[in-house]
Enzyme design. Structure first.
Site, short mmCIF file in Angstrom:
data_model
loop_
_atom_site.label_atom_id
_atom_site.label_comp_id
_atom_site.label_asym_id
_atom_site.label_seq_id
_atom_site.Cartn_x
_atom_site.Cartn_y
_atom_site.Cartn_z
N TRP A 155 0.82 -1.21 0.00
CA TRP A 155 0.00 0.00 0.00
C TRP A 155 0.86 1.26 0.00
O TRP A 155 0.57 2.23 -0.72
CB TRP A 155 -0.97 -0.02 1.18
CG TRP A 155 -1.96 -1.13 1.08
CD1 TRP A 155 -2.13 -2.18 1.94
CD2 TRP A 155 -2.91 -1.34 0.02
NE1 TRP A 155 -3.12 -3.02 1.48
CE2 TRP A 155 -3.62 -2.53 0.31
CE3 TRP A 155 -3.22 -0.65 -1.15
CZ2 TRP A 155 -4.63 -3.04 -0.51
CZ3 TRP A 155 -4.22 -1.14 -1.98
CH2 TRP A 155 -4.91 -2.32 -1.66
N ASP A 200 -1.08 6.99 6.66
CA ASP A 200 -2.23 6.18 6.29
C ASP A 200 -2.54 5.26 7.46
O ASP A 200 -1.82 4.30 7.72
CB ASP A 200 -1.90 5.37 5.02
CG ASP A 200 -3.01 4.42 4.62
OD1 ASP A 200 -4.04 4.35 5.33
OD2 ASP A 200 -2.85 3.72 3.59
N LYS A 237 -12.65 -0.62 7.76
CA LYS A 237 -11.96 -1.62 8.55
C LYS A 237 -12.30 -1.47 10.04
O LYS A 237 -12.77 -2.41 10.66
CB LYS A 237 -10.45 -1.53 8.32
CG LYS A 237 -10.06 -1.75 6.85
CD LYS A 237 -8.58 -1.61 6.61
CE LYS A 237 -8.24 -1.67 5.13
NZ LYS A 237 -8.54 -2.96 4.50
#
Length: 403
Positions: free
Chosen positions: A134, A203, A227
């Site tokens: 990511w 992030d 999430k």
């Protein structure tokens, strides 16, 4: 128009809603699967029940949240309530803006450089700490808008976080970017990097609200909701006020932090239902004891699994070398060997699914097993999984030779 009292007994709408509610109640009586999905992930049951009860009419209104005008007073109150929850739960300082944006975490891979590369207009550049796929994707996206410096060479495999003393940081960088938890590989930062006067962008999509963080250490924090804090479709962005108004000329207005802040996250039609769900999750977190309680649960859940892996070290092989970098959110391991035994892993997935435990397959580019332990996952559910892990481990030990 607000609705007072109950709908009349002879109302066709009331009859329809009663039948629908009964159907939903029957559905909820079924034994649910234990959902270990990495995202969209499990939501707390009380949140689903509350959303179900308010689906046709919200807070005394004669309409659903999904029908609410985003410039109405009612929506403005909802938006502010959710923002206030974020500020309270995360102790967000007054000089930070709380934004609700679209595009997911991936949208912020572009949103961050579009807003912050201009901080050093003469030489737009940023430092990226790439510890998994990511952060690697974020770095590649940022290359479209300025120079990207990888603070350490890309390793052959991501199995640890290099010591910060080995990083090459640029003191003139517009910002330093890192991903607090890499979901695919199961790597998590146990600390906040020290970047001096250069703003940190983080992030936190997969570990926000799972432990206390000092927001004042960051320039920007962002997190996709799906999430730990809601359902897919809204991204939480927390940005320090001095970083507003620096967007590159090519930045779309819908991604501009200042435009979003000036319009209280309603420059365009916001994802009102997703923001509403996020607010319900925040209410639930507060009822459970706040972020501190979430942190204790996260440690307990991941600790149970890692101790079982240690107990069966001849069967289960963790993919992350350094213990302090092993994620509390996404426990990743192979079965049979460090490289994995395909037959054993397929059997593990089939047997676990037969017992109502789903979404345990590792990320498609990684393989193996991934156990995601976001806030809605309970300790009791993890104990059910642990019993299965131990039973499977004992069966493997009895196989001679291994398949």
């Amino acid at each position: 128009m607000r609705v007072h009292g109950q709908l009349g007994k002879n109302s066709h709408l009331a009859t329809h809603l009663t039948k629908r509610q009964t159907t939903l109640m029957d559905a909820l009586k079924r034994k649910p699967d234990i959902n270990f999905a990495a995202g969209p992930a499990k939501l707390p049951v009380p949140v689903i029940e509350k959303a179900r009860s308010e689906l046709p009419f919200y807070d005394g209104l004669g309409i659903s949240v999904m029908e609410m005008g985003h410039r109405s007073t009612d929506y403005a109150q909802l938006n502010k309530k959710v923002e206030d929850s974020v500020r309270r739960l995360m102790d967000v300082p007054e000089n930070y803006k709380v934004l609700f944006m679209s595009g997911g975490g991936t949208g912020q891979f572009a949103g961050v450089p579009l807003n912050l590369m201009g901080r050093n207009a003469a030489n737009p550049s940023a430092d990226y700490v790439v510890t998994g796929n990511w952060s690697a994707k974020a770095a590649k996206e940022a290359e479209k808008y300025g120079k990207v410096n990888l603070v350490f060479p890309k390793p052959k495999t991501f199995s640890t976080i290099p010591d910060q003393e080995t990083w090459t940081l640029n003191p003139d960088a517009s910002y330093v970017y890192y991903c607090a938890n890499e979901t695919a590989l199961g790597i998590e930062f146990p600390y906040v990097p020290d970047t001096g006067d250069v703003p940190i962008v983080c992030d936190m999509s997969s570990n926000i609200f799972t432990r206390k963080v000092d927001v004042s250490k960051f320039g920007v924090i962002f997190a996709g909701a799906q999430k730990n804090i809601g359902c897919a479709g809204v991204t939480l962005v927390i940005v320090r006020e001095d970083l507003l108004g620096l967007a590159l000329p090519v930045c779309p207005s819908v991604f501009d932090y200042k435009v979003t802040a000036d319009n209280k996250s309603a420059y365009n039609t916001p994802p009102v239902w997703n923001i509403y769900i996020m607010g319900l999750v925040f209410d639930w977190i507060e009822e459970q004891g706040g972020v501190e309680a979430m942190a204790l649960n996260c440690q307990a859940k991941s600790g149970l699994i890692y101790s079982t892996i240690e107990q069966f070290k001849d069967v289960y092989f963790p993919t992350i070398d350094t213990k302090e970098h092993r994620s509390r959110m996404n426990v990743t391991f192979r079965i049979g060997s460090a490289e994995g035994n395909e037959n054993l892993e397929k059997q593990f997935l089939a047997d676990s699914q037969a017992r109502g435990m789903i979404s345990l397959k590792g990320y498609r580019l990684v393989g193996g097993i991934r156990v995601s332990l976001y806030n809605a996952m309970t300790v009791d559910e993890v104990r059910v999984f642990i019993r299965f892990m131990k039973e499977f481990g004992e069966r493997v030990r009895q196989m001679t030779p291994m398949p």
